[in-house]
Enzyme design. Structure first.
Site, PDB file in Angstrom:
ATOM      1  CG  ASP A 168      -3.772 -22.109 -27.096  1.00 48.26           C
ATOM      2  OD1 ASP A 168      -3.890 -21.224 -26.233  1.00 48.26           O
ATOM      3  OD2 ASP A 168      -2.715 -22.343 -27.700  1.00 48.26           O
TER       4      ASP A 168
ATOM      5  CG  ASP B 235      -6.827 -20.193 -22.418  1.00 53.85           C
ATOM      6  OD1 ASP B 235      -6.816 -19.094 -21.838  1.00 53.85           O
ATOM      7  OD2 ASP B 235      -6.123 -20.453 -23.399  1.00 53.85           O
TER       8      ASP B 235
ATOM      9  CG  ASP C 209      -5.738 -17.127 -24.838  1.00 56.32           C
ATOM     10  OD1 ASP C 209      -5.379 -16.219 -24.074  1.00 56.32           O
ATOM     11  OD2 ASP C 209      -4.955 -18.001 -25.274  1.00 56.32           O
TER      12      ASP C 209
END
Length: 776
Positions: free
Chosen positions: A519, A523, A323
């Site tokens: 995080d 996600d 990410d």
């Protein structure tokens, strides 16, 4: 009814067999039985010794049979079957000492493996806790709070400040300021105008607004995220233990050898002896010891691995998906630059803006205040402060009416402000405009900055064997492409929702063992869908941590590279120990089949093999000497000192850029004063900093970096910075002699200033990535 009772009993039995209390209890019982029998044998009470050893063997048979049945029900045999056969054989031929030794080894292996591979529940409590349970519905009698299940498409709703958008809908008010970080991971707030869609799960960061529901609870965005995470976690196949993979061929070989020995010799004792030395203790003990050692080393580096299976899998990973926000970037807005209107100074613009923003809870306001305090600016106490959600704050600072926030789009902007707008578009930055007494005075550009340790982490991951690095993000494509280009990633997929990320993870899993790093709540489904999910736990959400196999407890992405190296080394040592132990066991099996080893002696020999393989497995606790050098405490202190000075010197870089900009207009006394100020700051603050780095920091870093040659390129940058500074000094000397800047000086002086600004920014970035990222 009987069938249901039987199923319930089987489930309860399985839960009992999986209990860590049973494993620890069996370890205590077998240890006590072996010790008690040993004491009795030493006192010549052989009958009592045999009783102790027999009871210890029997105590292990029942749970061992249960473990084998559970494994068979799941479709694989595993290493425990040989242990069960060996236990039964020792009881049948009366070799109780051999039996209790096997029981002790079995109990120890199960306890170690339970400690290494007990997986935390992916219960997604944080996802469910964030989900709203009710909504405010507007009716003819006013606004009434009702359960979320009663909301239907078309209902008129009201979302108050700080509340979570309950269902997907359409904004009915003039605008709505939303924090969508739970959905996209992006830290900046967004403004939705009348008629635009608002997704459930977003938080109202502004004033109350009206929402027209377009979906019911089950069909809304946030409910979909929860379902995705649950489905992805359910479809993840359990990791096959390293020991069980080797047992697939070792088990039939051992059984065939035992049967052949019995058939040829006619002695059941020989068959039992073969099974005793074939008891796969190198598998039961060595592999878990190496894995537990790897888990211990990883935890000391700030990496918590849920279970041994995740560590084993990480050692085989070849694809890494990351990410962007909060993983490759810091996850919050940071001040990128401060621009002042002609006649004003950037440092003063930042000081006034931060003075007003001290009382604001806005995420951009906090970033501005942090930047001012980092640069040691003295802030004033504001008065009459008011804040308009979604627009900005206003108040009185030192007798002047000040506003910081979004500029009025109808206001005619001067050329310098138009340039700021263009730069914000190019850099993907947000702009907080400062007006003082109704006059546009300056602007603060803010952006989610790249993590200092991210480039270093990417390089180390590639050197560790990760072949494909791809970024998955909900951010805009242009911003994502810029970050990917700086880091040298193999691919980038932007503007993805949670479902898109899950699909991307599934696609990559078809080609290689895949790791996903993130995080945020958005996600969590992708982390659960990956072979190994990694959560940035230092500031990440509980949901992402609970959906992950690995949690980085320190706010450093380069710790993942450490974890990959540790996992690869631990797996390599586990394989070495298991194969080495099995080769020794094969030799002992051949000797037992020929009648050269009796069961009790075989058990003792197997213990010797166990000690050898366990000692080898414990090597996983030691650091790999091929890894990066360890920094001395004094060197770490120097790194922290110079890193802080970099933050303090940002106003010097701004002064150099401001001086160059002022030379672009009609040069006059103001432009010359700007150049003189920039040169004074260079002489008094920046050049002494560069000299100290060259003579203090670089020599201290050399041992850890492999020698003084490692800092040569940075030293060359110091030389160029000094050369450009001297060139600027020469221009100033000419200007003093000639009574001002001559036209023929302007191009070269402007080139020097812009060049120096570029070199300094690049040099600072290189030092921060290559050197400063080494210190925790």
């Amino acid at each position: 009814m009987d069938r249901f009772l039987l199923v319930a009993r089987l489930r309860r039995s399985t839960a009992v067999l999986a209990s860590p209390l049973l494993e620890r209890g069996l370890l205590a019982v077998t240890t006590a039985a072996l010790t008690g029998g040993g004491v009795a044998h030493f006192l010549d009470a052989d009958g009592i010794a045999e009783l102790f050893w027999g009871l210890g063997t029997v105590a292990a048979v029942i749970p061992a049979v249960g473990w084998v049945l559970v494994a068979l029900r799941r479709g694989h045999t595993g290493v425990d079957l040989i242990a069960v056969l060996a236990l039964g054989g020792t009881l049948a031929v009366g070799e109780y000492l051999a039996g209790v030794l096997i029981a002790l080894m079995l109990a120890t292996g199960r306890t170690l493996e339970g400690a290494a591979q007990r997986r935390a529940s992916h219960d997604l409590h944080a996802l469910l806790a964030h989900a709203p349970r009710s909504a405010r519905r507007r009716t003819g009698d006013g606004v009434v709070r009702v359960p979320l299940s009663e909301i239907t498409a078309g209902d008129a709703l009201v979302v108050g400040p700080g509340e979570v958008v309950p269902v997907d809908g359409r904004v009915e008010s003039t605008e709505a300021v939303l924090d969508e970080s739970v959905l996209t991971g992006e830290p900046l707030q967004v403004t939705r105008q009348r008629g635009e869609g608002a997704r459930s799960g977003a938080v109202n960061a502004g004033g109350a607004f009206d929402l027209r529901a377009t979906a019911i609870e089950q069909d809304s965005t946030y409910a979909g995220i929860v379902r995705l995470a649950q489905q992805a976690g359910a479809e993840s196949a359990p990791v096959v233990r390293l020991a069980d993979r080797y047992a697939a061929w070792f088990l039939p070989l051992a059984l065939a050898t035992a049967a052949l020995a019995w058939l040829v010799s006619g002695s059941a004792v020989r068959a039992v002896a073969v099974l005793v030395v074939a008891t796969p203790c190198p598998l039961l003990l060595a592999a878990p010891v190496a894995v537990v050692s790897g888990l211990s080393r990883a935890s000391r580096r700030g990496v918590v691995v849920r279970d041994g299976g995740a560590l084993e899998n990480l050692g085989r990973a070849r694809t890494l998906l990351l990410d962007k926000t909060g993983t490759l970037t810091v996850g919050r807005p940071c001040v990128l630059d401060v621009v002042a209107a002609p006649g004003h100074v950037p440092a003063e613009v930042l000081r006034v803006a931060a003075s007003l923003d001290q009382l604001s809870p806005h995420v951009l306001a906090q970033a501005i205040v942090d930047a001012a305090r980092t640069r040691r600016l003295e802030l004033s106490a504001p008065t009459e402060v008011t804040e308009e959600p979604g627009r900005g704050a206003s108040g009185v600072v030192e007798g002047h009416r000040v506003f910081i926030g979004r500029d009025d789009p109808t206001r005619a902007r001067p050329n310098w402000a138009k340039a700021v707008g263009n730069r914000a578009l190019l850099d993907g930055a947000s702009v907080a405009w400062l007006t003082v007494d109704e006059r546009l005075t300056g602007a603060v550009l803010l952006r989610d900055a790249l993590r200092r340790d991210a480039p270093h982490a990417v390089r180390r991951l590639r050197s560790a064997g990760i072949e494909r690095l791809v970024m998955l993000t909900g951010d805009r494509a242009a911003t994502a492409q810029e970050v990917a280009a700086v880091l040298g990633l193999d691919g980038v997929r932007a503007e993805l929702g949670p479902a898109d990320k899950v699909a991307a993870v599934r696609g990559e899993r078809e080609h290689a063992v895949t790791v996903m790093v993130g995080d945020g709540v958005n996600d969590a489904p992708a982390l659960a869908a990956a072979d190994i999910g990694v959560a940035m736990g230092a500031r990440g959400t509980t949901a992402s941590s609970e959906a992950a196999d690995i949690v980085l407890t320190t706010d450093r992405v380069d710790r993942l590279a450490d974890a990959v190296v540790i996992a690869q080394r631990s797996r390599r040592i586990a394989v070495q120990s298991a194969l080495g132990g099995m080769l020794l066991s094969l030799g002992a099996m051949a000797a037992a089949a020929l009648g050269l080893i009796q069961p009790a002696a075989g058990a003792l020999l197997q213990e010797g093999i166990d000690v050898a393989v366990i000692l080898n497995a414990l090597r996983a606790l030691r650091a790999d000497h091929a890894g990066p050098g360890v920094l001395a405490p004094a060197t770490e202190a120097l790194i922290h000192r110079f890193a802080a000075e970099h933050e303090d010197l940002q106003d010097v870089l701004q002064a150099v850029r401001d001086a160059a900009d002022r030379l672009s207009g009609v040069p006059g006394p103001t432009a010359l004063a700007s150049v003189e100020k920039a040169h004074r700051l260079l002489t008094e603050r920046l050049l002494p900093h560069e000299y100290a780095e060259e003579h203090q920091l670089y020599p201290a870093l050399a041992p850890a970096l492999g020698g003084p040659e490692s800092t040569v390129t940075m030293s060359r940058a110091h030389t160029e910075i000094g050369r450009l500074s001297r060139r600027i000094a020469t221009h100033l000397q000419l200007a003093r002699t000639n009574g001002g800047l001559a036209p023929e000086q302007l191009d070269d002086l402007r080139s020097c200033l812009y060049g120096l600004n570029t070199v300094l920014r690049l040099h600072f970035t290189q030092e921060e990535e290559s050197y400063f990222s080494l210190a925790p």
